[in-house]
Design a protein around this motif. Structure first.
Motif, short mmCIF file in Angstrom:
data_model
loop_
_atom_site.label_atom_id
_atom_site.label_comp_id
_atom_site.label_asym_id
_atom_site.label_seq_id
_atom_site.Cartn_x
_atom_site.Cartn_y
_atom_site.Cartn_z
N MET A 28 0.83 -1.20 0.00
CA MET A 28 0.00 0.00 0.00
C MET A 28 0.86 1.25 0.00
O MET A 28 1.96 1.27 0.56
N SER A 29 0.33 2.31 -0.61
CA SER A 29 1.01 3.61 -0.58
C SER A 29 0.76 4.25 0.79
O SER A 29 -0.09 3.79 1.57
N GLY A 30 1.47 5.31 1.06
CA GLY A 30 1.28 6.03 2.31
C GLY A 30 -0.13 6.59 2.43
O GLY A 30 -0.71 6.63 3.51
N ARG A 31 -0.68 7.00 1.29
CA ARG A 31 -2.03 7.55 1.28
C ARG A 31 -3.05 6.47 1.64
O ARG A 31 -3.99 6.71 2.40
N GLU A 32 -2.88 5.28 1.10
CA GLU A 32 -3.79 4.17 1.41
C GLU A 32 -3.68 3.75 2.87
O GLU A 32 -4.69 3.48 3.53
N VAL A 67 -10.69 11.58 5.80
CA VAL A 67 -9.70 12.44 6.44
C VAL A 67 -8.31 11.81 6.34
O VAL A 67 -7.33 12.48 6.00
N GLY A 68 -8.21 10.52 6.62
CA GLY A 68 -6.92 9.83 6.50
C GLY A 68 -6.38 9.88 5.09
O GLY A 68 -5.18 10.05 4.87
N ASP A 69 -7.24 9.73 4.10
CA ASP A 69 -6.83 9.81 2.71
C ASP A 69 -6.23 11.18 2.39
O ASP A 69 -5.20 11.28 1.73
N GLN A 70 -6.89 12.22 2.86
CA GLN A 70 -6.39 13.57 2.58
C GLN A 70 -5.08 13.85 3.31
O GLN A 70 -4.18 14.50 2.76
N VAL A 71 -4.94 13.36 4.53
CA VAL A 71 -3.68 13.52 5.26
C VAL A 71 -2.57 12.77 4.53
O VAL A 71 -1.47 13.27 4.36
N GLY A 72 -2.88 11.57 4.08
CA GLY A 72 -1.89 10.78 3.35
C GLY A 72 -1.50 11.41 2.02
O GLY A 72 -0.35 11.32 1.59
N LYS A 73 -2.43 12.09 1.40
CA LYS A 73 -2.14 12.77 0.13
C LYS A 73 -1.09 13.86 0.34
O LYS A 73 -0.16 14.01 -0.44
N HIS A 74 -1.25 14.59 1.44
CA HIS A 74 -0.29 15.66 1.74
C HIS A 74 1.06 15.11 2.16
O HIS A 74 2.09 15.70 1.89
N ARG A 75 1.07 13.96 2.83
CA ARG A 75 2.34 13.33 3.21
C ARG A 75 3.10 12.81 2.00
O ARG A 75 4.32 12.88 1.97
N ASP A 76 2.39 12.27 1.01
CA ASP A 76 3.05 11.73 -0.17
C ASP A 76 3.69 12.82 -1.02
O ASP A 76 4.63 12.55 -1.75
N LYS A 77 3.18 14.04 -0.93
CA LYS A 77 3.73 15.14 -1.72
C LYS A 77 5.07 15.63 -1.21
O LYS A 77 5.82 16.24 -1.92
N LYS A 78 5.36 15.39 0.06
CA LYS A 78 6.60 15.89 0.67
C LYS A 78 7.80 15.15 0.20
O LYS A 78 7.94 14.12 -0.18
#
Length: 78
Positions: A28-32, A67-78
């Motif tokens: 799984m990706s960080g977002r998942e 909410v977790g998906d959106q937090v993970g989306k921002h983490r993957d961008k870093k």
């Protein structure tokens, strides 16, 4: 169906969903991963806030997953 059996069924469904997601955790990706964690936490919080109501548990899991998906989306961008 009484309230206790609905609570048990809802809790079991959330638990089984979380366990199934964890069995494929490595792929799984960080977002998942964030979405799964959010859904688990949201489901537990929803169950507590609604005194074990199925709608509260499922609603909490759905909101937590988003909410977790959106937090993970921002983490993957870093």
């Amino acid at each position: 169906m009484n309230l206790k059996s609905i609570l048990r069924t809802g809790t079991l469904a959330v638990l089984l969903g979380t366990l199934a997601a964890c069995s494929t955790w490595d792929g799984m990706s960080g977002r998942e991963k964030s979405a799964v964690g959010g859904a688990a936490i949201g489901g537990a919080a929803g169950a507590v806030m609604s005194d074990g109501g199925l709608l509260g548990t499922v609603g909490g899991a759905a909101i937590g997953g988003v909410v977790g998906d959106q937090v993970g989306k921002h983490r993957d961008k870093k």
